[in-house]
Structures are given as structure tokens and as C-alpha cells.
Scaffold this motif. Structure first.
Motif, PDB file in Angstrom:
ATOM      1  N   MET A   1       0.915  -1.149   0.003  1.00  0.00           N
ATOM      2  CA  MET A   1      -0.075   0.096  -0.033  1.00  0.00           C
ATOM      3  C   MET A   1       1.047   1.239  -0.079  1.00  0.00           C
ATOM      4  N   ARG A   2       0.237   2.077  -0.736  1.00  0.00           N
ATOM      5  CA  ARG A   2       1.086   3.640  -0.568  1.00  0.00           C
ATOM      6  C   ARG A   2       0.435   4.202   0.522  1.00  0.00           C
ATOM      7  N   ILE A   3       1.435   4.880   1.296  1.00  0.00           N
ATOM      8  CA  ILE A   3       1.554   5.361   2.596  1.00  0.00           C
ATOM      9  C   ILE A   3       1.577   6.814   2.750  1.00  0.00           C
ATOM     10  N   VAL A   4       1.010   7.560   3.644  1.00  0.00           N
ATOM     11  CA  VAL A   4       1.235   8.891   4.062  1.00  0.00           C
ATOM     12  C   VAL A   4       1.394   8.773   5.905  1.00  0.00           C
ATOM     13  N   LEU A   5       2.427   9.088   6.308  1.00  0.00           N
ATOM     14  CA  LEU A   5       2.741   8.982   7.959  1.00  0.00           C
ATOM     15  C   LEU A   5       2.443  10.493   8.568  1.00  0.00           C
ATOM     16  N   CYS A   6       1.652  10.390   9.365  1.00  0.00           N
ATOM     17  CA  CYS A   6       1.272  11.710  10.007  1.00  0.00           C
ATOM     18  C   CYS A   6       1.348  11.763  11.538  1.00  0.00           C
ATOM     19  N   ASP A   7       2.396  12.073  12.102  1.00  0.00           N
ATOM     20  CA  ASP A   7       2.988  12.107  13.627  1.00  0.00           C
ATOM     21  C   ASP A   7       3.895  13.249  14.129  1.00  0.00           C
ATOM     22  N   ASN A   8       3.565  13.759  15.378  1.00  0.00           N
ATOM     23  CA  ASN A   8       4.139  14.827  15.714  1.00  0.00           C
ATOM     24  C   ASN A   8       5.651  14.619  15.809  1.00  0.00           C
ATOM     25  N   ASN A   9       6.170  13.432  15.651  1.00  0.00           N
ATOM     26  CA  ASN A   9       7.401  13.004  15.992  1.00  0.00           C
ATOM     27  C   ASN A   9       8.151  12.603  14.689  1.00  0.00           C
ATOM     28  N   ARG A  10       8.974  13.630  14.007  1.00  0.00           N
ATOM     29  CA  ARG A  10       9.559  13.028  12.734  1.00  0.00           C
ATOM     30  C   ARG A  10      10.377  11.981  12.947  1.00  0.00           C
ATOM     31  N   ILE A  11      11.397  11.769  14.015  1.00  0.00           N
ATOM     32  CA  ILE A  11      12.041  10.676  14.241  1.00  0.00           C
ATOM     33  C   ILE A  11      11.502   9.296  13.934  1.00  0.00           C
ATOM     34  N   LEU A  12      10.155   9.298  14.630  1.00  0.00           N
ATOM     35  CA  LEU A  12       9.461   8.396  14.846  1.00  0.00           C
ATOM     36  C   LEU A  12       8.887   7.867  13.528  1.00  0.00           C
ATOM     37  N   CYS A  13       8.359   9.069  12.508  1.00  0.00           N
ATOM     38  CA  CYS A  13       7.834   8.845  11.262  1.00  0.00           C
ATOM     39  C   CYS A  13       9.227   8.281  10.214  1.00  0.00           C
ATOM     40  N   GLU A  14      10.383   8.939  10.572  1.00  0.00           N
ATOM     41  CA  GLU A  14      11.410   8.357   9.604  1.00  0.00           C
ATOM     42  C   GLU A  14      11.809   6.843  10.025  1.00  0.00           C
ATOM     43  N   ALA A  15      11.783   6.584  11.064  1.00  0.00           N
ATOM     44  CA  ALA A  15      11.876   5.069  11.453  1.00  0.00           C
ATOM     45  C   ALA A  15      10.839   4.198  11.039  1.00  0.00           C
ATOM     46  N   LEU A  16       9.656   4.761  11.214  1.00  0.00           N
ATOM     47  CA  LEU A  16       8.581   3.945  10.519  1.00  0.00           C
ATOM     48  C   LEU A  16       8.596   3.874   8.994  1.00  0.00           C
ATOM     49  N   ALA A  17       9.037   4.926   8.276  1.00  0.00           N
ATOM     50  CA  ALA A  17       8.957   5.073   6.869  1.00  0.00           C
ATOM     51  C   ALA A  17      10.096   4.026   6.378  1.00  0.00           C
ATOM     52  N   SER A  18      11.273   3.795   7.083  1.00  0.00           N
ATOM     53  CA  SER A  18      12.111   2.791   6.693  1.00  0.00           C
ATOM     54  C   SER A  18      11.773   1.271   6.867  1.00  0.00           C
ATOM     55  N   MET A  19      11.109   1.289   7.948  1.00  0.00           N
ATOM     56  CA  MET A  19      10.396  -0.351   8.078  1.00  0.00           C
ATOM     57  C   MET A  19       9.485  -0.475   7.129  1.00  0.00           C
ATOM     58  N   LEU A  20       8.574   0.552   6.720  1.00  0.00           N
ATOM     59  CA  LEU A  20       7.408   0.231   5.804  1.00  0.00           C
ATOM     60  C   LEU A  20       8.055  -0.101   4.343  1.00  0.00           C
ATOM     61  N   GLN A  21       8.798   0.913   3.939  1.00  0.00           N
ATOM     62  CA  GLN A  21       9.613   0.835   2.655  1.00  0.00           C
ATOM     63  C   GLN A  21      10.252  -0.592   2.449  1.00  0.00           C
ATOM     64  N   ALA A  22      10.931  -1.302   3.533  1.00  0.00           N
ATOM     65  CA  ALA A  22      11.650  -2.397   3.419  1.00  0.00           C
ATOM     66  C   ALA A  22      10.584  -3.499   3.429  1.00  0.00           C
ATOM     67  N   ARG A  23       9.415  -3.163   3.726  1.00  0.00           N
ATOM     68  CA  ARG A  23       8.332  -4.439   3.573  1.00  0.00           C
ATOM     69  C   ARG A  23       7.588  -4.280   2.495  1.00  0.00           C
ATOM     70  N   GLY A  24       7.849  -3.225   1.367  1.00  0.00           N
ATOM     71  CA  GLY A  24       6.948  -3.082   0.130  1.00  0.00           C
ATOM     72  C   GLY A  24       6.051  -2.199   0.220  1.00  0.00           C
ATOM     73  N   HIS A  25       5.998  -1.231   1.092  1.00  0.00           N
ATOM     74  CA  HIS A  25       4.928  -0.069   1.289  1.00  0.00           C
ATOM     75  C   HIS A  25       5.586   1.242   1.093  1.00  0.00           C
TER      76      HIS A  25
END
Length: 212
Positions: A1-25
Motif C-alpha cells: 500500500m502507498r502510505i502517508v505518515l502523520c505523527d508529531n514526532n519526525r524521528i518516529l516517522c522516519e523510523a516507520l518509513a524505513s520499516m514500511l518501505q523495506a516491507r514493500g509499502h
């Protein structure tokens, strides 16, 4: 799925982005304010939006209402430490597709995305049974106190998104030693992965004044 991450903590967003992209999202955008979240979703029309409930300029529930109105094709998954049954009930009324706690394992996040991709809903059962009083407590502070200075240094590098190779080089330690440090950090935080440890640390930084 194509995702937009919305969270007030950019560090957490970037960590989630890396994890999700590594899993094909693919992650199309990251937003850290309520207003930017609405714009990011309206601009990118993602398949799904992982949405926090608290922003410096507004409520995540208000953002969810705006997204449902403007981009009804985007499925919303609330991703928050707030699991008050009243809040969960309101989110369901808005029509979100899921509600996950921030301390979930990465596998739980990707599984939720798989579930909503086929038109089903993904609500963590723990979200509906925790009391408001319990959510006001802050267990993270005690966990951070148990970390040694070296372990706190490792945790900071995990939060910054460093690879294990980069950590080992900059800390001038063997990979086996680093893995032992990481293992102890995860164990003390009750985390199952580095992504989850970063989420716990980020939450603690905001709520408990945790500093690495």
C-alpha cells in the motif's frame, strides 16, 4: 500500500518509513502537524494514512474527519499511545479503518495494512480495554532509568536511525558487542525490534523529559 505518515514526532516517522518501505509499502510523504497532514493526504491520495491523535496545531480526530471528507478513498489507521475507549469509539464513528497502539511490533503494523487493503478493519483489541487512568501513567520513565550510559547511547543511535554497521564504527566496538548492547536495550524497554524501541524512546522524550 502507498502510505502517508502523520505523527508529531519526525524521528518516529522516519523510523516507520524505513520499516514500511523495506516491507514493500512506499511512503509518499511525512507530516508532523495537523494542517500538513491534511495537505499531504489531499496532495498524494495514498492508499492509507497512519495518523497520530496529537499534533501541536490540532487533533488527529479532526484530521481524520477532514481526510474522510476530502479523500474518502484513503484508509485511515490511527496510530497512537492514546487508547481511551471513548476515543476509539469516536474514531470508529468517523470511519477509520484501524486503530493501533504505538508499542506494536512492526509485524502488527504491516499485518494491519494487509487487513485494511482487502476492505476489512484492523482494531487492536487492547485499545478498547485499557482505562483512561492507565493511559495517564508513564512507565517509560522507570525503564529509561534502568539503562546504562552505554545503553542510552545505543538507544540514541537507534532513534536516529543508524544502521548497526554505522553504530559499530562510530562507537568503535565489535558487531558482537553492539548486538549485545542492542539486545539489552530491547529487553529493558520491553521492545521486540529497534523500530519499537525508537517509538518508546520518542514517546518517553515527549512525555517524561527523557534525554539521551
Amino acid at each position: 500500500m502507498r502510505i502517508v505518515l502523520c505523527d508529531n514526532n519526525r524521528i518516529l516517522c522516519e523510523a516507520l518509513a524505513s520499516m514500511l518501505q523495506a516491507r514493500g509499502h512506499p511512503v509518499l510523504a511525512i507530516a508532523t502537524t495537523a494542517s500538513d497532514s491534511i495537505v499531504a493526504v489531499a496532495t498524494n491520495h495514498p492508499d492509507a494514512c497512519l495518523l497520530d491523535l496529537r499534533f501541536p496545531d490540532g487533533s488527529g480526530l479532526d484530521v481524520a474527519r477532514a481526510i474522510r471528507s476530502r479523500v474518502p478513498g484513503t484508509k485511515i489507521v490511527i496510530f497512537s499511545r492514546i487508547t481511551d475507549p471513548v476515543v476509539v469509539s469516536e474514531a470508529k464513528k468517523i470511519g477509520v479503518a484501524g486503530f493501533l497502539r504505538k508499542d506494536q511490533k512492526p509485524q502488527a503494523i504491516t499485518r494491519a495494512l494487509e487487513v485494511i487493503s482487502v476492505g476489512r478493519v484492523a482494531f487492536d483489541l487492547g485499545c478498547s480495554c485499557r482505562s483512561s487512568r492507565r493511559m495517564m501513567l508513564s512507565p517509560t520513565e522507570e525503564m529509561f532509568r534502568n539503562l546504562t550510559p552505554r545503553e542510552r547511547q545505543v538507544l540514541q543511535r537507534i532513534v536516529e536511525g543508524q544502521s548497526t554497521g554505522q553504530m559499530a564504527r562510530e562507537m568503535n566496538v565489535a558487531m558482537s558487542t553492539l548486538r549485545s548492547h542492542i539486545g539489552r536495550v530491547l529487553n529493558k524497554l520491553g521492545a521486540h525490534s529497534q523500530v519499537q524501541a525508537a517509538a518508546i524512546a520518542s514517546r518517553g522524550s515527549a512525555e517524561d523529559g527523557f534525554r539521551t
